[in-house]
Design an enzyme around this catalytic site. Structure first.
Site, PDB file in Angstrom:
ATOM      1  CE  LYS A  78     -62.380  71.072 -50.863  1.00  0.00           C
ATOM      2  NZ  LYS A  78     -63.593  71.855 -50.529  1.00  0.00           N
ATOM      3  CB  SER A 153     -62.851  73.385 -46.970  1.00  0.00           C
ATOM      4  OG  SER A 153     -63.696  73.122 -48.083  1.00  0.00           O
ATOM      5  CB  SER A 177     -65.501  75.433 -49.343  1.00  0.00           C
ATOM      6  OG  SER A 177     -65.619  75.209 -47.964  1.00  0.00           O
TER       7      SER A 177
END
Lengths: 485, 477
Positions: A78, A153, A177
Site C-alpha cells: 500500500k 482505504s 481499511s
C-alpha cells in the site's frame, strides 16, 4: 493455473523443487498487471526494474538453499508504507513526488525475508475513506465487478491480490481499511493487535489506531506474512515486546470445544439480507466444527462510529500538520507570505475528505470542546475495551459480519460522508479496542459479489485468530470462485 | 497606594545530552545549518519518536535537587501550532501529567532565606531556528536545534521583586550547572527565562492582570526588565488605568518593554496525549539510582564551608560559585589544614590569575596540592608570606613545585639567629640618627629598621624573628 494465481505456500513448494523461479513468477505477475491494471487501477507506482533485480537475487538465494517462506514471492505494498528510493504518495497530491530516504520497518523485514516488491498500490488519500475513491490518482475498481468499489482505504492492495496482480500485499487498517476491502474483494485480510507490527515508516493517519497487516489468498498465507512482519521494533515505542509464535502452526488446527461469541449488536437493521444470511450460514458452519456459538453483548458498540470519528480525525489533524510545504512535498508558489503559503499549499495539496477530517479533528481538540469530544470519546473507548475484555473471559473468539453490505457502486456514497462512514461499522471496534481481527470470504451475493465474515480474538491472540479462520476456510462447504475480469 | 509585584518565572534549560530527545542526532551547538538532522527530527512522513532515557535521568536529577514530587507515571502530549521551524507542526511536550511537581528552592536574600515554590518541571523538545534575510525576501530554517531536549521549570507566583527574581534564577542556574545537566549558557540559549508579572495593592489576596515578558537574555536583562515592568504597571494603576494581558518583549537597548507585534491572536495549542509515545513509568529503583549521582548543592556546600572551615560567608559564596572551584579549595585545605589562609590564596591569587588568563579553575597551572605545599612552606617558616607571592608567580608561570623554586632561587628564610643578629647590628650601626630618634619615642621608626633588615637579607629574613631580635637590641643598646 497461472503462477500469479497461486498462493505463497504453493509457490514456495514449486520454488523449492525448482519447478519454477522467482523471475518466472514475477514475469507472470507483471504480465497480469499489464493485462488488467488499465481496468482495475490497483497500482500508483510500479517497481518493475527493482522487482526483477530482487527476483534474480532471490533465485540465487534459493539455489544456494537459503530460501525462506517469502523468498522470491512478488508482493505489493500500500502506498502508505515508506520505501527507500521509491515515491510514497499516500494517495495524495501533497506527497505526489515524495521519495523517502528510508524503508519502513515492515518493508525492511520483508526485504530481509527475500520478498520481491512489485509496486505501490492505490488507496484513499491518507487512508481516509472506505472505497479508494478519494485517491488523488483516481479510483480503483473491484475485480469482481468493475462498476463497484473495491472497499478502502487499502483498495489497491485488496484488488491486486483478488485480481492475481500479486501473490500477497500489505495494507494498513485504522478502522477497517484491511478487513473491509478484503471482504468486498473476496480475499483474506488481517489487522493484527495494536503494537504487534511496527508502525515505523507507515505514514500516520491515526497513530493510536493504525496497524499494518496482510492481504492474502488464503489463511495459511496470512500466517506466513504475519510471521515475517510481526515483532518488537526499537524504532516504534508502541510496538510490544512479546514472543512471536510460528503462526503457521495454528493453520488447520481444530476449534472443537471453542466458545464463539456472536455479539447481538452486530446484527442490526440495515444489514444487507444476503450478507446476513451468508454470515448466519457461517455461524452454523462454525458450530458444525464443534464450537459452541452463543449470543453475547458488547453494550458500547453503538458508540463505535461516533468515538472513531472523534479520535481518528483528532489524531489526523495533528499528524497531517507536517505537510506544510516547508521541507518536502507540494508547495504552492502563489502565496505572498507565510500564512498564504501554508493555506494555499494545504488547500491545493489535500482532497476534500482529508480537509473534512482535519477540520473535524481540529474542532474536537480545540479549547472548550476538548472535554466534550476528545476526552469523552477516550473515556468511552476505555469502556468499549472493557466490553471486549469481558467477552473474551468466556469466548475464544467473536464472529461478526465484516461489512454491512457487499461492494457498492462507484460514486454511490461520495456525496454522503455519513453513509460512507457507516461502511466501517463492524470493523471499527477492533481498532478502538486494539484487538486483532480477520476477514475471510464466506459466500457470494446473487450478483456474484463476495461477502466476508470477521473473526476477532483477544490482544496478541493472532494464533487463535489464524486457527479459527483457517478451520472455517478449510471445513466450510463453500463454493470457491475467482474474480474474472 | 502601595503596590506589591507578583512574579512567576518560566525557565527553559537545555539538557546536556549528547543526542537529541527523540533521535540519535548530535546536540552540539554551532554546526553547519541542518547538518545535525535526520528524517525523525525533520518530521518526515511515517517516522516515530523514540525517547532518549538520559533526558529522563537528567530531569529526575533536577526534580530531586529542587524537592519536587516525581509523578511515577507521566505522559507526553502534543502542542499543535504551525511555524516553519517546527517540523511536525506540533511540539512533543508534557502537559496534563508532567514528570515533576510541587518543589521549591531556597534563595538567599539579604542574609535571610526566601523559599520559592516550583509548580512543575516538564520535558520537551526544542524547535529549530528561523533566520530571516533582511536583504532579500527570504527566510531560512535551521533544524539543528529541533529535537534538542529541554526542561521547563515553572515557578509559583512567589517572587515579590526583581532582586528575588534574579536570585531565584541564579539559584536554578547554579543547581543546573552543579548537577552537570545544563551548560547554563544564556547567550547560546541554553538557559532562557520568561516572566509573568502583575501588581496588586499590598495586602490584597487577588492577583492583578499580568503581562508576560520575553526576550531577556541575561540576568541583567531580567533585573532591568522586571524593574521597568513594575514601574510601568504601577504608573498605569496609579493613573486609574488597567494593565492589558499581553506578551511584551524586553528591548534592552532602549530599556523598555513593548507589546509583541504580529502574534496577538491567542493560540489554541490543542494539546492532546501523544499516541506515538508510551507513558514514562518511574520506579523507586530508578529514583534511588539517580539520587546517588546528585552532588552536594551550592547552598548546602556554603553552609558546610562556613561551619566546618570557619571562613566568612562571603568567602564561602565565592568559593562555591562552581563545583570545580569548591573542590579545588577543599583539596587545598585537605593538604594544608589552614582553611582561612587557603581561602585567601584561592580567592585572591588563584582567581585573580585565572581572570587575567581567562581560564577556568580546571585550567589552573597550579594544582590544589601544590598550593597547599606552598602554604605549608609559609607555615613551617621556610618562606615568608612576601616571598610566597614570588614563589606563586613562578609556580603559575612554570608549574614547578614550590619547594623546587625555593631551593633553586635560594629563597629559604633566614631563621638563623646569629646571621640575623649580624644583619640587625649592621643596620643599627649604619643608622645611628634613627636609633636615637627611636629611643626618644619615635616608635614608628621600628618599621623602618625591619625594612632595612629585609633589604639586606633580600626579603628572606623571618619577619617574626626580626621583630623579636630588633626589639631586644633596641631596648638593650
Amino acid at each position: 493455473m497461472e503462477l500469479n494465481q497461486l498462493t505463497i505456500h504453493e509457490l514456495q513448494k514449486k520454488l523449492k523443487n525448482s519447478e519454477t523461479t522467482s523471475v518466472e513468477i514475477t514475469e507472470a505477475v507483471f504480465k497480469r498487471i499489464e493485462a488488467v491494471d488499465d481496468k482495475i487501477h490497483s497500482f500508483v507506482t510500479l517497481m518493475k526494474d527493482e522487482a526483477f533485480e530482487e527476483a534474480r537475487e532471490a533465485d540465487k538465494e534459493i539455489q544456494r538453499g537459503n530460501g525462506g517462506p517469502l523468498t522470491g514471492i512478488p508482493i505489493a505494498l500500500k502506498d502508505i508504507m515508506c520505501t527507500k528510493g521509491t515515491r510514497t504518495t499516500c494517495g495524495s497530491h501533497i506527497l505526489e513526488n515524495f521519495i523517502p530516504p528510508y524503508d519502513s520497518t515492515v518493508v525492511k523485514r520483508l526485504r530481509d525475508a527475500g520478498a520481491v516488491f512489485i509496486g505501490k498500490t492505490n488507496m484513499d488519500e491518507f487512508a481516509m475513506g472506505s472505497s479508494t475513491e478519494t485517491s488523488y490518482f483516481g479510483v480503483t475498481k473491484n475485480p469482481w465487478d468493475l462498476e463497484k468499489i473495491p472497499g478502502g482505504s487499502s483498495g489497491g492492495s485488496a484488488a491486486a491480490v483478488a485480481a492475481d496482480q500479486c501473490i500477497a500485499s500489505l495494507g494498513s487498517d485504522t478502522g477497517g481499511s484491511i478487513r473491509q476491502p478484503a471482504a468486498l474483494c473476496g480475499i483474506v485480510g488481517m489487522k493484527p493487535t495494536y503494537g504487534r507490527v511496527s508502525r515505523f515508516g507507515l505514514v500516520a493517519f491515526a497513530s493510536s489506531l493504525d496497524q499494518i497487516g496482510p492481504f492474502t489468498k488464503d489463511v495459511e498465507d496470512c500466517a506466513i506474512m504475519l510471521n515475517a512482519i510481526a515483532g518488537y521494533d526499537p524504532n516504534d515505542s508502541t510496538s510490544v515486546h512479546a514472543d512471536i509464535p510460528d503462526y503457521t502452526e495454528y493453520v488447520s488446527k481444530s476449534i472443537e470445544g471453542w466458545t464463539v461469541g456472536i455479539p447481538k449488536e452486530y446484527f442490526i437493521e440495515g444489514i444487507d439480507p444476503e450478507v446476513l444470511s451468508a454470515v448466519e450460514a457461517a455461524i452454523k458452519e462454525v458450530e458444525h466444527m464443534g464450537a459452541q456459538c452463543k449470543e453475547i453483548s458488547l453494550p458500547h458498540s453503538e458508540y463505535c462510529v461516533a468515538i472513531y470519528y472523534v479520535i481518528a480525525p483528532s489524531e489526523a489533524s495533528s499528524n497531517l500538520a507536517r505537510y506544510d510545504g516547508v521541507r518536502y512535498g507540494f508547495r504552492s508558489d502563489a502565496g505572498r507570505d507565510l500564512m498564504d503559503m501554508y493555506k494555499m499549499s494545504r488547500s491545493a495539496g489535500f482532497g476534500d475528505e482529508v480537509k473534512r477530517r482535519i477540520m473535524i479533528g481540529t474542532h474536537a481538540l480545540s479549547s472548550g470542546y476538548y472535554d466534550a469530544y476528545y476526552k469523552k470519546a477516550s473515556q468511552v473507548r476505555t469502556l468499549l475495551r472493557k466490553d471486549f475484555d469481558e467477552a473474551f473471559r468466556t469466548c475464544d473468539a467473536i464472529l461478526t459480519p465484516s461489512t454491512p453490505t457487499p461492494a457498492f457502486n462507484i460514486g454511490e456514497k461520495m456525496d454522503d460522508p455519513l453513509q460512507m462512514y457507516l461502511c466501517d461499522v463492524f470493523t471499527i471496534s477492533c481498532n478502538l479496542a486494539g484487538i486483532p481481527g480477520i476477514s475471510v470470504p464466506c459466500g457470494y451475493t446473487e450478483a456474484g459479489l463476495p461477502i466476508g465474515v470477521q473473526f476477532l480474538t483477544g490482544h496478541f491472540e493472532e494464533g487463535k485468530l489464524i486457527q479459527i479462520a483457517s478451520a472455517y476456510e478449510k471445513n466450510a462447504t463453500l463454493e470457491r470462485r475467482r474474480a474474472t475480469i | 497606594m502601595e503596590y506589591e509585584p507578583v512574579i512567576g518565572l518560566e525557565v527553559h534549560a537545555q539538557l546536556l545530552t549528547k543526542t537529541k530527545i527523540f533521535c540519535g542526532c548530535s546536540t552540539q551547538f554551532g554546526a553547519a545549518p541542518n547538518s545535525h538532522t535526520c528524517p525523525i527530527c525533520i518530521g518526515m512522513p511515517g517516522i516515530l519518536p523514540v525517547l532518549n532515557k538520559k533526558v529522563v535521568d537528567y530531569t529526575i536529577k533536577m526534580a530531586l535537587a529542587t524537592h519536587c514530587n516525581i509523578n511515577r507515571e507521566n505522559t507526553w502530549a502534543r502542542k499543535n501550532y504551525f511555524y516553519p521551524d517546527l517540523p511536525k507542526g506540533y511540539q512533543i511536550t508534557q502537559f496534563a501529567e508532567p514528570i515533576a511537581e510541587h518543589g521549591y528552592v531556597d534563595v538567599e536574600m539579604n542574609g535571610g532565606k526566601k523559599r520559592i515554590g516550583i509548580t512543575r518541571i516538564h520535558m520537551e523538545e526544542d524547535a529549530g531556528k528561523s533566520i530571516h534575510d533582511e536583504h532579500q525576501p527570504a527566510s531560512y530554517v535551521d533544524l539543528n536545534r529541533a529535537g534538542v531536549p529541554l526542561i521547563e521549570i515553572v515557578s509559583e507566583p512567589d517572587i515579590r521583586s526583581a532582586e528575588e527574581g534574579v536570585g531565584y534564577l541564579r539559584r536554578l542556574h547554579e543547581i543546573l550547572v552543579y548537577l552537570g545537566i545544563c551548560d547554563g549558557n544564556m547567550e547560546e540559549g541554553s538557559f532562557r527565562c520568561d516572566a509573568n508579572i502583575s501588581l496588586r495593592p499590598k495586602g490584597e489576596e487577588k492577583f492583578g492582570i499580568r503581562a508576560e515578558l520575553k526576550n531577556m537574555n541575561s540576568f541583567r536583562h531580567v533585573q532591568r526588565a522586571l524593574e521597568y515592568e513594575i514601574k510601568r504597571q504601577q504608573y498605569i494603576l496609579e493613573s486609574g488605568g488597567e494593565v492589558i494581558q499581553e506578551t511584551r518583549l524586553w528591548d534592552d537597548s532602549q530599556g523598555v518593554t513593548h507589546p509583541m507585534r504580529g502574534k496577538e491572536e491567542a493560540h489554541d495549542y490543542r494539546y492532546f496525549p501523544d499516541p506515538d509515545l508510551v507513558s514514562i513509568v518511574v520506579s523507586d529503583e530508578w529514583i534511588e539510582e539517580i539520587k546517588k549521582t546528585i552532588p552536594e548543592l551550592p547552598l548546602e556546600k556554603r553552609e558546610r564551608f562556613v561551619n566546618t572551615y570557619d571562613i566568612p560567608p562571603y568567602d564561602a559564596v565565592v568559593l562555591t560559585t562552581s563545583r570545580e572551584l569548591a573542590d579545588f579549595y577543599e583539596e587545598t585545605v585537605k593538604n594544608c589544614r589552614k582553611p582561612k589562609i587557603a581561602s585567601n590564596w584561592v580567592m585572591g591569587d588563584v582567581l585573580g590569575h585565572l581572570k587575567e588568563d581567562k581560564k577556568d579553575i580546571e585550567g589552573s597551572p597550579v594544582s590544589a596540592v601544590s598550593l597547599a605545599k606552598m602554604i605549608n612552606l609559609i607555615e613551617d617558616g621556610t618562606i615568608s608570606g612576601k616571598i610566597a607571592k614570588e614563589v606563586f608567580e613562578e609556580m603559575w608561570k612554570t608549574g614547578k613545585e614550590p619547594k623546587k623554586i625555593v631551593e633553586e632561587r635560594g629563597l629559604i628564610q633566614i631563621t638563623d639567629t646569629g646571621s640575623l643578629e649580624n644583619a640587625i647590628d649592621n643596620v643599627l650601626k649604619t643608622n645611628p640618627a634613627q636609633v636615637e630618634e627611636y629611643k626618644q619615642g619615635k616608635e614608628k621608626l621600628f618599621g623602618f629598621f625591619v625594612g632595612q633588615v629585609m633589604k639586606i637579607t633580600r626579603g628572606k629574613a623571618n619577619p617574626k624573628l626580626v621583630n623579636e631580635l630588633l626589639k631586644k637590641k633596641l631596648s638593650a643598646s
